[in-house]
Structures are given as structure tokens and as C-alpha cells.
Design a protein around this motif. Structure first.
Motif, PDB file in Angstrom:
ATOM      1  N   GLU A  67       0.842  -1.202   0.000  1.00 37.15           N
ATOM      2  CA  GLU A  67       0.000   0.000   0.000  1.00 37.15           C
ATOM      3  C   GLU A  67       0.877   1.253   0.000  1.00 37.15           C
ATOM      4  O   GLU A  67       1.674   1.468   0.901  1.00 37.15           O
ATOM      5  CB  GLU A  67      -0.906  -0.014   1.225  1.00 37.15           C
ATOM      6  CG  GLU A  67      -2.066   0.960   1.161  1.00 37.15           C
ATOM      7  CD  GLU A  67      -3.128   0.545   0.162  1.00 37.15           C
ATOM      8  OE1 GLU A  67      -3.694   1.440  -0.489  1.00 37.15           O
ATOM      9  OE2 GLU A  67      -3.383  -0.669   0.029  1.00 37.15           O
ATOM     10  N   TYR A  82      -3.279   9.879  -4.708  1.00 36.66           N
ATOM     11  CA  TYR A  82      -4.393  10.577  -4.070  1.00 36.66           C
ATOM     12  C   TYR A  82      -3.868  11.447  -2.934  1.00 36.66           C
ATOM     13  O   TYR A  82      -3.095  10.987  -2.092  1.00 36.66           O
ATOM     14  CB  TYR A  82      -5.398   9.560  -3.516  1.00 36.66           C
ATOM     15  CG  TYR A  82      -6.627  10.170  -2.893  1.00 36.66           C
ATOM     16  CD1 TYR A  82      -7.658  10.680  -3.685  1.00 36.66           C
ATOM     17  CD2 TYR A  82      -6.768  10.221  -1.511  1.00 36.66           C
ATOM     18  CE1 TYR A  82      -8.795  11.236  -3.107  1.00 36.66           C
ATOM     19  CE2 TYR A  82      -7.900  10.767  -0.919  1.00 36.66           C
ATOM     20  CZ  TYR A  82      -8.909  11.280  -1.725  1.00 36.66           C
ATOM     21  OH  TYR A  82     -10.038  11.824  -1.153  1.00 36.66           O
ATOM     22  N   SER A 132      -2.410   5.768  -2.078  1.00 35.05           N
ATOM     23  CA  SER A 132      -3.034   5.106  -3.226  1.00 35.05           C
ATOM     24  C   SER A 132      -4.501   5.502  -3.372  1.00 35.05           C
ATOM     25  O   SER A 132      -5.050   5.470  -4.465  1.00 35.05           O
ATOM     26  CB  SER A 132      -2.931   3.582  -3.067  1.00 35.05           C
ATOM     27  OG  SER A 132      -3.690   3.172  -1.938  1.00 35.05           O
ATOM     28  N   ARG A 161      -6.841   3.807  -1.896  1.00 35.70           N
ATOM     29  CA  ARG A 161      -7.611   2.651  -1.410  1.00 35.70           C
ATOM     30  C   ARG A 161      -7.768   2.744   0.104  1.00 35.70           C
ATOM     31  O   ARG A 161      -8.824   2.474   0.647  1.00 35.70           O
ATOM     32  CB  ARG A 161      -6.915   1.353  -1.809  1.00 35.70           C
ATOM     33  CG  ARG A 161      -6.951   1.071  -3.302  1.00 35.70           C
ATOM     34  CD  ARG A 161      -6.369  -0.302  -3.618  1.00 35.70           C
ATOM     35  NE  ARG A 161      -4.953  -0.377  -3.289  1.00 35.70           N
ATOM     36  CZ  ARG A 161      -3.979  -0.043  -4.124  1.00 35.70           C
ATOM     37  NH1 ARG A 161      -4.264   0.409  -5.344  1.00 35.70           N
ATOM     38  NH2 ARG A 161      -2.710  -0.147  -3.766  1.00 35.70           N
ATOM     39  N   LYS A 162      -6.681   3.116   0.764  1.00 38.55           N
ATOM     40  CA  LYS A 162      -6.736   3.447   2.186  1.00 38.55           C
ATOM     41  C   LYS A 162      -6.341   4.920   2.299  1.00 38.55           C
ATOM     42  O   LYS A 162      -5.198   5.275   2.004  1.00 38.55           O
ATOM     43  CB  LYS A 162      -5.769   2.579   2.992  1.00 38.55           C
ATOM     44  CG  LYS A 162      -6.155   1.116   3.048  1.00 38.55           C
ATOM     45  CD  LYS A 162      -5.169   0.332   3.893  1.00 38.55           C
ATOM     46  CE  LYS A 162      -5.546  -1.151   3.953  1.00 38.55           C
ATOM     47  NZ  LYS A 162      -4.553  -1.928   4.753  1.00 38.55           N
ATOM     48  N   LYS A 163      -7.268   5.754   2.710  1.00 41.69           N
ATOM     49  CA  LYS A 163      -7.019   7.194   2.770  1.00 41.69           C
ATOM     50  C   LYS A 163      -6.362   7.535   4.109  1.00 41.69           C
ATOM     51  O   LYS A 163      -7.023   7.638   5.134  1.00 41.69           O
ATOM     52  CB  LYS A 163      -8.330   7.955   2.583  1.00 41.69           C
ATOM     53  CG  LYS A 163      -8.949   7.716   1.201  1.00 41.69           C
ATOM     54  CD  LYS A 163     -10.288   8.408   1.047  1.00 41.69           C
ATOM     55  CE  LYS A 163     -10.882   8.112  -0.324  1.00 41.69           C
ATOM     56  NZ  LYS A 163     -12.229   8.717  -0.491  1.00 41.69           N
TER      57      LYS A 163
END
Length: 687
Positions: free
Chosen positions: A302, A336, A385, A387-389
Motif C-alpha cells: 500500500e 491521491y 493510493s 484505497r486506504k485514505k
């Protein structure tokens, strides 16, 4: 690049200890540059900003990535002067180790203590390099004692010098028990010889201390040591690494940056004794969707990264320096920004070598890279990424301690100054710009006099605008201490329709902080309702100009209780003027006084300067609220009028030999003493 072969290190110390000169020598040794740059001669590869060249000091943190012994070493060269230590505090969030440069002449200064604390806050392993062994009054062992006394640590020499000052010519390696003799030219090459006889006893004594400290890092080693068995070089180096990473002791090296003595040995020590990203305590972020901790493990798939520095280049635009904590990052990809909730396009990744940019296609966890022209991203933003903020914690920087009014020399440049300051704020997190509504001044706030002067110079160099720096006006206010009544009547006849407005008002004081209150007590239509807002407006506008010295009047109530009007000549303008006239007449009878802003001051000073600082604060009309012991000194809490501490930073620095620091924030307004009030009124009115 394998993550285990990466080292991220910050060079930290007080200004003038030789951090940048040491980085220059290392760049040359690694083949990154063809000559050794010089800060003194303005040819430095690291300090390339025109203001840095002119002032011969670092004002920004810079990164240089070099390869040495099949390892990637990212060196972050940080500022050491007190006005720019916010840069250093941000930079140490991106590394896993620190090289503390101590001067063999001056030892440890206040700024070194400050940046050492920053390193401790970020749990960094440290090694010390005692620099300037070739200079007059150089003394390695005095510097060693200074380190032990200042930081309450065990400094463990792994090298000791051969000679000093003009006679400094080599280094003794206490691990291999060999002497390295250097030529006069700064080539970093050396001859390996036996230890000179006159240094043999000293070398044995310090090697004994080294072996004792190293043996305590492992049960097997201490058993071997106590039984009198000889430790191998590999065992010593393994113990040194363990003890350094666990902070049991601090390895100490020595040399001369300008003569390129000891710099290659420092590179080897960085690789051997400072941690890779895999060995450093992993960075903790917060998952904003779940509220749970996200542990940024370097070999985790990640992606997560932190922007620790921004540069603004007039040609290349915004340049973001990024430390990758987990996963990998690629050119021509998308990431992101959690802070801005926006996707960013990564066009091209770069490694840095001073001012040189080297294109790369991919970077892994542990690397420090640069990306240009990110649309939304600012300093201290987190990239991931998506996907996990996740969000990494931001370093807590001290608030600016000094303010100047900044005025463009040409009125045509007002927009350019505002735009330029906004751009400079993107790369310098220690700047604040604000407009004081009361005084009308645009204030530039910074960490000290030099910091603010540097900002002004950079405005001219980067954006072509010249500015003047002026001491800011104190935002005094006025208030009243008694109540009074009176009339304001405006009557004008000049042929045709005239002007008529007539009001009776009462003004009375209100508690501090109440501001302005208007009460309509008219009965029977003495003043028509449609004219009452005009009366209030006239009173309020007049109050902004004050009674005594042109400062706004605050904390009062005005009651409109009577008046008269003319069916033809009355108008909103006439009643506005009448309200203003009434206010000026009546307020002057309400015993007006001046108010001054009072600041809460938190001052941190060494024990031996506490008395001098308290005495100085008393002389500034300060009120000492509390004095509390803290590590290595005292914490003084005081309330002081703003007028007395507009230039406190250089005065405190002088009183404490650079060791004192302070923070300041607004508390409240209090009355100005009568003898000072008269002086202020005279200065403002010329009366």
C-alpha cells in the motif's frame, strides 16, 4: 534499489559548523560533482539560492542522493541558524538517522541543542562528526566533553585525530587500530600506516572504552570481553550498529570538510551504523475512513508518502520533495492527496543532487524523490493510493516571533508583492502574512530579523519587486470610563432644500471585550424609524476614528433617546452627520483612555540566565505569572505589553547567548499608564 540498502540522513548542527561543506566533499567523493564547491567562495552545489550565496548560509533544507558501496544515501543538508530551524524540524521527519556536526572550535551551541531535540522527537539514531580539526583552537576532546555535558549521552569515539590545527594530518581507526594519513590536497585519499608511537597509549585507552561499550550490546559479546578474548572487527561493527540504533551510545568521528579528511569514513559509518528504512520504527498514519492507525511498513504494498518540503522555481514551477514510507511510486502515474481530497498526476520522478535533477522511472519505500508541478499538493500533505485514505501527522512548528510592516517601494507593485508572498509561503512554512484591519498595515511575520530580511531579498530576486520593512504600528484602542449625555444637531440652509438632523444620545462604558452596542430608545417618533440606522452608522464611523489619538473606540453603549426632524429638510445624510457630531461631543466627556494589547509570553531559558531575563521582562512592564523548572532550564510565563516586545527576539538571543526561545500570543487589552498615554497621544497627533 533494495530497501535495506537505503540510508536517509539529516546533517544537523548550529550554523557555521560545516554541514554544507561536508556535504560538498561527499558529493565530490561519490563522483556526483567534478569539484568541491565552496560556501565561502559562492560556488556551493548545495546552497545555490542567490540569497544563500550572498549571505554564505543555508536557508532551506536540500537533498542530495548519492551511491556509495552499493548503497543509496539520501543526505538532507539542513539550516543551522536559529531563524531557519523550522526548515530543519520539517526535514528530520523524512529521515531515519542524523549526522550531528560539532565544531572542534566552538563545540555545542544553542542551535545544536535545538536540532538534537528535533532528532530525539523523531526517534532518530545519531552519529557525531567533529569538524574543523584543521582550524585554530580546534580541540577534539574538548568537543567530546561538550557533547557529553550538553546532551547527557555517551559519546563513543571510533576515530581520534592525529594532530590538530595546522598539524592535523590524519585519523586513527579504533576498530581496525590503523592510522590513516592524508595528503595536503583535498582528495580524500589516505595512506594506511601503523599508529604512531606517540599516539599508541591514547589509542589503546579509547579502544578499551569502545570495546567495553560495544560488548554491552550483546550477552555473547560481554561474556567474550570479560573472559579477555579479542573481539573481531565484524563483532565490534555489529555491536556499534546495535548500540547506535538502540541509542545506547553515540559514535563519534572527526575530520575536516574543507580538507576532505574523514568524509569517506563518514560515508562508511552511515552505512554501517545508521538504520535502513526497514530498521527504523515505522511511521504511523491515521486512516481517515476508519479512524484506525495505519502502520507504514516499508515493504507494504500500500503506497503512502509525505511531502516535507516545497520549492518554488520561477521556471520549473512548484517542486515537491517527497519521502515514500510504504509501497512504490512511478512516473506517469496517479496518486491521491488525502488532505485536499484530490487526485494528482505524477508526470516525472527525480532524484536530487543539490540543484541537479536526475530522472527516474520508479522509487520504492525509503526513497526521497522530487516531483514538479503538482496541482493541489502543499508542504505536509500526505499522498497515498486512495484505497486506504491515510494522513501522516504534521510537525508542529513554532509560530513566528517577529513582525514587520511590508510596503512595496512602488504602488504599482502591490499585486506583485501579494502574489510573491503567497508563493514564498508555499515553500517557507515559517512565514505568515496578514493584514491588520485596524492599522491597515500588511504584516510579514517570521522567525527573526534575518528571516524577514531574507524574504524581502527573495521577493526581489524571484519576483522583481522591492519592498520596505518597517516596524509595525501597535494596534492601540480607546475606551471610556464614565457616561455622559449630549446633543448633536446638524442644520444647513443654502437656498432650496436644506439639511436637518437632531439627536440626543447617552454614552456609557461596557465590560472589556464587549465592542459597540447601539440602543434605540426613541418614543413617540422624535426621530423617524427610517433615519435611525443612519444615526447608528454615523456614530460607529466616528468611533473608528477615536477621541484621543485616532484609534478605534471600543467597549461602549450608545442610547439614542430623543431628537427632532424636519418634514422637508431631514435626510439620512443629515442624521448620519448629527449622530457623528453627537458622538464626538459626548465621548470627549466620558473620560476616554488608551488601551494597549497585552501578550502572553512563554520564555524558555537556561538556568544561569533566568534572573537576567526576568529582570528584563520587569523593565518592559511585564508581569511574571509563573516560573517552572524544565529540562536544562526554566519556563517563564509572563504578560507583557505588545509595545515592549516588538523586537524581543534579538534581545532574548543576546541575553541568553542564543539559548533562549519564546512564543507569544495575544491575551487582552489593558489601559495604558497615564504618563505613557500622554506620550503616545503626542506622537500620534503632533500636539
Amino acid at each position: 534499489m533494495e530497501i535495506g540498502r537505503i540510508r536517509n540522513v539529516a546533517f544537523i548542527s548550529h550554523g557555521g559548523a560545516g554541514k554544507t561543506s561536508l556535504a560538498e566533499a561527499i558529493l565530490f567523493n561519490a563522483g556526483a560533482v567534478s569539484r568541491i564547491g565552496s560556501v565561502e567562495n559562492g560556488t556551493s552545489f548545495m546552497d545555490f539560492d542567490p540569497v544563500e550565496i550572498k549571505r554564505k548560509l543555508s536557508i532551506h533544507s536540500k537533498v542530495s542522493s548519492i551511491e556509495w558501496s552499493k548503497h543509496l544515501i539520501n543526505i538532507v543538508d539542513t539550516p543551522g541558524y536559529s531563524n531557519f530551524l523550522h526548515e530543519t524540524k520539517a526535514a528530520v521527519t523524512a529521515v531515519g538517522g542524523a549526522v550531528v556536526i560539532a565544531s572542534a572550535i566552538t563545540g555545542v551551541k544553542a542551535e545544536t541543542q535545538r536540532v538534537w531535540q528535533y532528532a530525539d522527537e523523531n526517534d532518530l539514531a545519531k552519529i557525531v562528526f567533529v569538524n574543523k580539526m584543521d582550524k585554530d583552537r580546534a580541540d577534539f576532546f574538548r568537543a567530546l566533553g561538550d557533547i557529553e555535558k550538553s546532551f547527557n549521552v555517551i559519546p563513543l569515539p571510533i576515530f581520534i585525530p592525529i594532530g590538530k590545527e595546522d598539524d592535523f594530518k590524519g585519523i586513527i581507526d579504533l576498530v581496525k587500530m590503523k592510522a590513516y594519513i592524508y595528503p595536503a590536497e583535498p582528495t580524500a585519499q589516505f595512506r594506511i600506516e601503523e599508529i604512531p608511537a606517540e599516539y599508541a597509549a591514547e589509542a589503546e585507552r579509547y579502544r578499551g572504552k569502545l570495546l567495553e561499550a560495544v560488548s554491552e550490546t550483546d550477552d555473547a559479546l560481554i561474556e567474550k570481553f570479560l573472559e579477555g578474548e579479542e573481539l573481531t572487527d565484524e563483532e565490534i561493527e555489529k555491536g556499534l550498529r546495535e548500540g547506535t540504533i538502540r541509542k545506547q551510545f553515540i559514535p563519534v568521528l572527526c575530520g575536516s570538510a574543507v580538507k576532505n579528511i574523514g568524509s569517506k569514513l563518514l560515508l562508511e559509518a552511515i552505512i554501517k551504523y545508521l538504520p535502513s528504512p526497514l530498521e527504523r520504527e515505522y511511521k504511523i498514519a491515521k486512516n481517515i475512513d476508519t479512524g484506525e492507525d495505519f502502520v507504514a511498513v516499508p515493504d507494504e504494498a500500500e503506497f503512502s508518502a509525505f511531502v516535507f518540503k516545497t520549492f518554488i522555481d520561477p521556471f520549473a514551477g512548484k517542486l515537491s520533495l517527497i519521502r515514500i514510507f510504504s509501497g512504490e511510486m512511478k512516473s506517469d502515474s496517479e496518486v491521491y492527496n488525502t488532505e485536499k481530497e484530490e487526485k494528482e498526476r505524477i508526470a516525472q520522478l527525480y532524484l536530487l543532487q543539490g540543484k541537479n535533477h536526475i530522472k527516474i522511472d520508479k522509487a520504492v519505500a525509503g526513497q526521497i524523490v522530487m516531483v514538479n508541478k503538482l496541482k493541489y499538493t502543499d508542504t505536509f500533505d500526505t499522498l497515498c493510493s486512495g484505497r486506504k485514505k491515510v494522513v501522516f501527522p504534521k510537525p508542529e512548528l513554532n509560530e513566528p516571533v517577529l513582525a514587520y510592516s511590508i510596503v512595496p517601494k512602488s504602488k504599482d507593485d502591490e499585486d506583485k508583492v501579494s502574489s510573491g508572498l503567497h508563493r514564498l509561503m508555499e515553500e517557507d512554512m515559517g512565514i505568515r502574512v496578514e493584514r491588520n484591519e485596524q492599522t491597515g498595515q500588511q504584516l510579514l511575520k517570521g522567525m527573526g530579523q534575518m528571516h524577514i530580511e531574507v524574504v524581502a531579498e527573495r521577493l526581489q530576486n524571484k519576483f522583481g519587486v522591492q519592498v520596505e520593512l518597517k516596524t509595525p504600528k501597535v494596534p492601540y484602542m480607546e475606551t471610556i470610563r464614565s457616561k455622559a449625555k449630549g446633543q448633536g444637531k446638524y442644520k444647513k440652509q443654502s437656498g432650496g432644500r436644506g439639511q436637518y438632523g437632531d439627536v440626543w444620545i447617552e454614552i456609557e462604558p461596557m465590560p472589556r471585550g464587549s465592542g459597540f452596542e447601539f440602543a434605540n430608545n426613541i418614543v413617540g417618533g422624535a426621530v423617524p424609524k427610517n433615519y435611525i440606522p443612519a444615526v447608528e452608522k454615523g456614530i460607529y464611523e466616528a468611533s473608528r476614528e477615536g477621541i484621543l489619538a485616532g484609534f478605534p473606540l471600543v467597549d461602549f453603549r450608545v442610547s439614542l433617546y430623543d431628537g427632532s426632524y424636519h418634514s422637508v429638510d431631514s435626510s439620512e445624510m443629515a442624521f448620519k452627520i448629527a449622530g457623528s457630531m453627537a458622538f464626538k461631543k459626548v465621548a470627549a466627556e466620558c473620560k476616554p483612555v488608551l488601551l494597549e494589547p497585552i501578550m502572553n509570553l512563554d520564555v524558555f531559558v537556561p538556568d544561569d540566565t533566568t534572573g537576567a531575563v526576568i529582570g528584563d521582562l520587569n523593565s518592559r512592564r511585564g508581569r511574571i505569572a509563573n516560573v517552572e523548572p524544565q529540562a536544562n532550564g526554566q519556563h517563564i510565563r509572563a504578560e507583557v505589553p505588545m509595545a515592549e516586545v516588538l523586537a524581543y527576539a534579538p534581545d532574548l538571543r543576546s541575553m541568553t547567548g542564543g539559548h533562549g526561545i519564546f512564543t507569544m500570543e495575544f491575551s487582552r487589552y489593558d489601559e495604558v499608564p497615564t504618563h505613557l498615554m500622554e506620550k503616545i497621544i503626542e506622537e500620534q497627533t503632533g500636539a
